[in-house]
Design a protein around this motif. Structure first.
Motif, PDB file in Angstrom:
ATOM      1  N   MET A   1     -54.916  60.180  -9.948  1.00  0.00           N
ATOM      2  CA  MET A   1     -56.155  59.483  -9.724  1.00  0.00           C
ATOM      3  C   MET A   1     -56.086  58.029  -9.076  1.00  0.00           C
ATOM      4  N   ILE A   2     -56.646  57.655  -7.996  1.00  0.00           N
ATOM      5  CA  ILE A   2     -56.530  56.664  -7.313  1.00  0.00           C
ATOM      6  C   ILE A   2     -57.860  55.752  -7.263  1.00  0.00           C
ATOM      7  N   ARG A   3     -57.771  54.618  -7.921  1.00  0.00           N
ATOM      8  CA  ARG A   3     -58.681  53.436  -8.207  1.00  0.00           C
ATOM      9  C   ARG A   3     -59.320  52.998  -6.711  1.00  0.00           C
ATOM     10  N   LEU A   4     -60.536  53.100  -6.467  1.00  0.00           N
ATOM     11  CA  LEU A   4     -61.067  52.759  -5.058  1.00  0.00           C
ATOM     12  C   LEU A   4     -62.226  51.547  -5.528  1.00  0.00           C
ATOM     13  N   ALA A   5     -62.174  50.825  -4.271  1.00  0.00           N
ATOM     14  CA  ALA A   5     -63.106  49.737  -4.094  1.00  0.00           C
ATOM     15  C   ALA A   5     -64.447  50.132  -3.832  1.00  0.00           C
ATOM     16  N   LEU A   6     -65.185  50.581  -4.634  1.00  0.00           N
ATOM     17  CA  LEU A   6     -66.592  51.000  -4.511  1.00  0.00           C
ATOM     18  C   LEU A   6     -67.553  50.338  -4.947  1.00  0.00           C
ATOM     19  N   ALA A   7     -68.645  50.315  -4.289  1.00  0.00           N
ATOM     20  CA  ALA A   7     -70.090  49.540  -4.818  1.00  0.00           C
ATOM     21  C   ALA A   7     -71.169  50.390  -4.666  1.00  0.00           C
ATOM     22  N   LEU A   8     -71.533  51.258  -5.558  1.00  0.00           N
ATOM     23  CA  LEU A   8     -72.428  51.898  -5.456  1.00  0.00           C
ATOM     24  C   LEU A   8     -72.973  52.354  -7.043  1.00  0.00           C
ATOM     25  N   ILE A   9     -74.369  52.331  -7.118  1.00  0.00           N
ATOM     26  CA  ILE A   9     -74.953  52.623  -8.457  1.00  0.00           C
ATOM     27  C   ILE A   9     -74.406  54.306  -8.814  1.00  0.00           C
ATOM     28  N   CYS A  10     -74.109  54.309  -9.960  1.00  0.00           N
ATOM     29  CA  CYS A  10     -73.522  55.509 -10.429  1.00  0.00           C
ATOM     30  C   CYS A  10     -74.648  56.597  -9.929  1.00  0.00           C
ATOM     31  N   LEU A  11     -74.244  57.933  -9.482  1.00  0.00           N
ATOM     32  CA  LEU A  11     -75.192  58.942  -9.059  1.00  0.00           C
ATOM     33  C   LEU A  11     -74.756  60.175 -10.144  1.00  0.00           C
ATOM     34  N   CYS A  12     -73.862  59.918 -11.146  1.00  0.00           N
ATOM     35  CA  CYS A  12     -73.583  61.005 -11.815  1.00  0.00           C
ATOM     36  C   CYS A  12     -73.150  60.907 -13.320  1.00  0.00           C
TER      37      CYS A  12
ATOM     38  N   GLY B   1     -56.913  50.608  10.291  1.00  0.00           N
ATOM     39  CA  GLY B   1     -56.620  51.515   9.076  1.00  0.00           C
ATOM     40  C   GLY B   1     -57.622  51.117   8.091  1.00  0.00           C
ATOM     41  N   ALA B   2     -58.752  50.518   8.380  1.00  0.00           N
ATOM     42  CA  ALA B   2     -59.827  49.945   7.185  1.00  0.00           C
ATOM     43  C   ALA B   2     -60.389  51.191   6.815  1.00  0.00           C
ATOM     44  N   PRO B   3     -61.156  51.071   5.787  1.00  0.00           N
ATOM     45  CA  PRO B   3     -61.592  52.407   5.029  1.00  0.00           C
ATOM     46  C   PRO B   3     -62.809  52.917   5.986  1.00  0.00           C
ATOM     47  N   PHE B   4     -63.298  54.013   5.784  1.00  0.00           N
ATOM     48  CA  PHE B   4     -64.378  54.431   6.495  1.00  0.00           C
ATOM     49  C   PHE B   4     -65.767  54.162   5.496  1.00  0.00           C
ATOM     50  N   PRO B   5     -66.883  53.290   6.341  1.00  0.00           N
ATOM     51  CA  PRO B   5     -68.021  52.995   5.540  1.00  0.00           C
ATOM     52  C   PRO B   5     -68.700  54.364   5.189  1.00  0.00           C
ATOM     53  N   LEU B   6     -69.263  54.276   3.896  1.00  0.00           N
ATOM     54  CA  LEU B   6     -70.218  55.383   3.372  1.00  0.00           C
ATOM     55  C   LEU B   6     -71.521  54.901   3.561  1.00  0.00           C
TER      56      LEU B   6
ATOM     57  N   ARG C   1     -66.885  52.619   0.452  1.00  0.00           N
ATOM     58  CA  ARG C   1     -65.635  52.463   1.385  1.00  0.00           C
ATOM     59  C   ARG C   1     -64.669  53.513   1.121  1.00  0.00           C
ATOM     60  N   ILE C   2     -64.625  54.590   1.917  1.00  0.00           N
ATOM     61  CA  ILE C   2     -63.618  55.614   1.684  1.00  0.00           C
ATOM     62  C   ILE C   2     -62.443  55.328   2.335  1.00  0.00           C
ATOM     63  N   PRO C   3     -61.133  55.130   1.711  1.00  0.00           N
ATOM     64  CA  PRO C   3     -59.925  55.016   2.064  1.00  0.00           C
ATOM     65  C   PRO C   3     -59.620  55.862   3.372  1.00  0.00           C
ATOM     66  N   GLN C   4     -58.823  55.287   4.243  1.00  0.00           N
ATOM     67  CA  GLN C   4     -58.298  56.195   5.232  1.00  0.00           C
ATOM     68  C   GLN C   4     -56.902  56.832   4.649  1.00  0.00           C
ATOM     69  N   ARG C   5     -56.742  57.929   4.704  1.00  0.00           N
ATOM     70  CA  ARG C   5     -55.329  58.324   4.346  1.00  0.00           C
ATOM     71  C   ARG C   5     -54.738  59.374   5.361  1.00  0.00           C
ATOM     72  N   ASP C   6     -53.864  58.995   5.937  1.00  0.00           N
ATOM     73  CA  ASP C   6     -52.869  59.764   7.184  1.00  0.00           C
ATOM     74  C   ASP C   6     -53.890  59.706   8.147  1.00  0.00           C
ATOM     75  N   SER C   7     -53.762  60.951   9.043  1.00  0.00           N
ATOM     76  CA  SER C   7     -54.619  61.032  10.439  1.00  0.00           C
ATOM     77  C   SER C   7     -55.887  61.847  10.057  1.00  0.00           C
ATOM     78  N   PHE C   8     -56.302  62.035   9.096  1.00  0.00           N
ATOM     79  CA  PHE C   8     -57.530  62.723   8.711  1.00  0.00           C
ATOM     80  C   PHE C   8     -58.678  61.837   9.015  1.00  0.00           C
ATOM     81  N   VAL C   9     -59.741  62.435   9.367  1.00  0.00           N
ATOM     82  CA  VAL C   9     -61.089  61.931   9.729  1.00  0.00           C
ATOM     83  C   VAL C   9     -62.311  62.839   9.250  1.00  0.00           C
ATOM     84  N   PRO C  10     -63.227  62.172   8.923  1.00  0.00           N
ATOM     85  CA  PRO C  10     -64.383  62.813   8.297  1.00  0.00           C
ATOM     86  C   PRO C  10     -65.257  63.799   9.091  1.00  0.00           C
ATOM     87  N   VAL C  11     -65.398  64.987   8.951  1.00  0.00           N
ATOM     88  CA  VAL C  11     -66.005  65.995   9.817  1.00  0.00           C
ATOM     89  C   VAL C  11     -67.136  66.815   9.084  1.00  0.00           C
TER      90      VAL C  11
END
Length: 287
Positions: free
Chosen positions: A1-12, A169-174, A187-197
């Motif tokens: 598990m990797i802790r993230l710096a997120l700022a969103l009201i819980c959806l689940c 290498g900044a996070p991807f904004p959601l 903010r979704i962390p960049q990890r390696d060379s993958f990009v969102p599709v």
């Protein structure tokens, strides 16, 4: 598990265990038609019996999925529609590069486009697009690096992630859109060379993110699952493929069958090239 710096009201609700994916087939879909190919977005409906897909040339297709023992055994095209303007005329070449599709529980459908970056509502029966949603972050996207990851939550909030990677290498904004306003919800962390599709949000409000990496040996794909809860954010990497395991996967849909079993379905973009294939890749989710 990797802790993230997120700022969103819980959806689940809370997640007690890490889900796992189990392969459920990867049939090739082939048709001898000029409009066929370039599939970038997919939505599965009717508990796995129907799919809606869009491609890079502005084609919207609805098809039935025949299954044997839960696996896809055939695809029956039901309707092929060219995406058009609200008045009915066809979209121009640069305006027709559809990349992401998201269909809300009430049937409201959205499509994201590259090159001429925008998100539009779409009438699935006619293909007409309307109610343009302006992207306040479009100047941060490359022409071929727009919003491919598009999803809609159970509460109707629309989520978008651009393929263009932030610098350094900044996070991807959601980005989240509701009540006529955009905000950065996480903010979704960049990890390696993958990009969102591709992206989808399941019934529990979790974000499923399909990512791609292009290597000299072929395409690689990755699925990450995010529990977006500022009190206990979680990130799981559920799938990372080796080069050429699958083709150019770009669309993802998360759905449940009549028994409640959750599935993940992805589709590949062959870029209208003979050396690539259209694959419909499926996994069962075990929790």
């Amino acid at each position: 598990m990797i802790r993230l710096a997120l700022a969103l009201i819980c959806l689940c609700g809370s997640v007690l265990a890490e889900p796992s994916l189990h392969a459920n087939g990867a049939p090739r879909w082939q048709l001898d038609a000029s409009w066929f190919g370039g599939w970038s977005g997919i939505e599965i409906g009717t508990q796995g019996a129907q799919m809606t897909v869009i491609n890079d040339r502005g084609q919207l297709v609805t098809a039935s999925l025949q299954r044997a023992n839960g696996r896809i055994s055939g695809v029956g095209v039901q309707r092929v529609t060219a995406l058009g303007k609200a008045a009915g005329e066809r979209l121009g070449k640069k305006a027709s590069d559809a990349e992401g599709i998201a269909i809300a529980d009430d049937g409201t459908a959205f499509v994201s486009f590259e090159h001429r970056h925008r998100i539009m509502q779409v009438d699935l029966s006619s293909g007409r697009t309307f109610k343009r949603i302006v992207l306040p972050f479009q100047n941060k996207m490359e022409p071929n690096g727009g919003v491919e990851a598009l999803a809609v939550a159970p509460d109707g909030t629309l989520y978008a992630i651009a393929e263009t990677a932030p610098e350094g290498g900044a996070p991807f904004p959601l980005y989240a859109y509701s009540n006529g306003q955009w905000r950065i919800s996480a903010r979704i962390p960049q990890r390696d060379s993958f990009v969102p599709v591709g992206a989808d949000i399941d019934a529990k409000g979790r974000l499923w993110l399909l990512e791609r990496s292009v290597t000299p040996l072929g395409f690689r794909s990755r699925i990450r699952l995010f529990v977006i809860d500022p009190r206990a954010p979680r990130e799981y990497t559920l799938l990372t493929t080796v080069p050429t395991q699958y083709d150019n996967l770009e669309g993802i849909s998360v759905w449940s069958d009549a028994s409640g079993q959750m599935h993940v379905t992805m589709i590949s973009d062959d870029n209208f090239l003979r050396i690539l294939r259209t694959q419909i890749v499926e996994y069962r989710v075990r929790e």
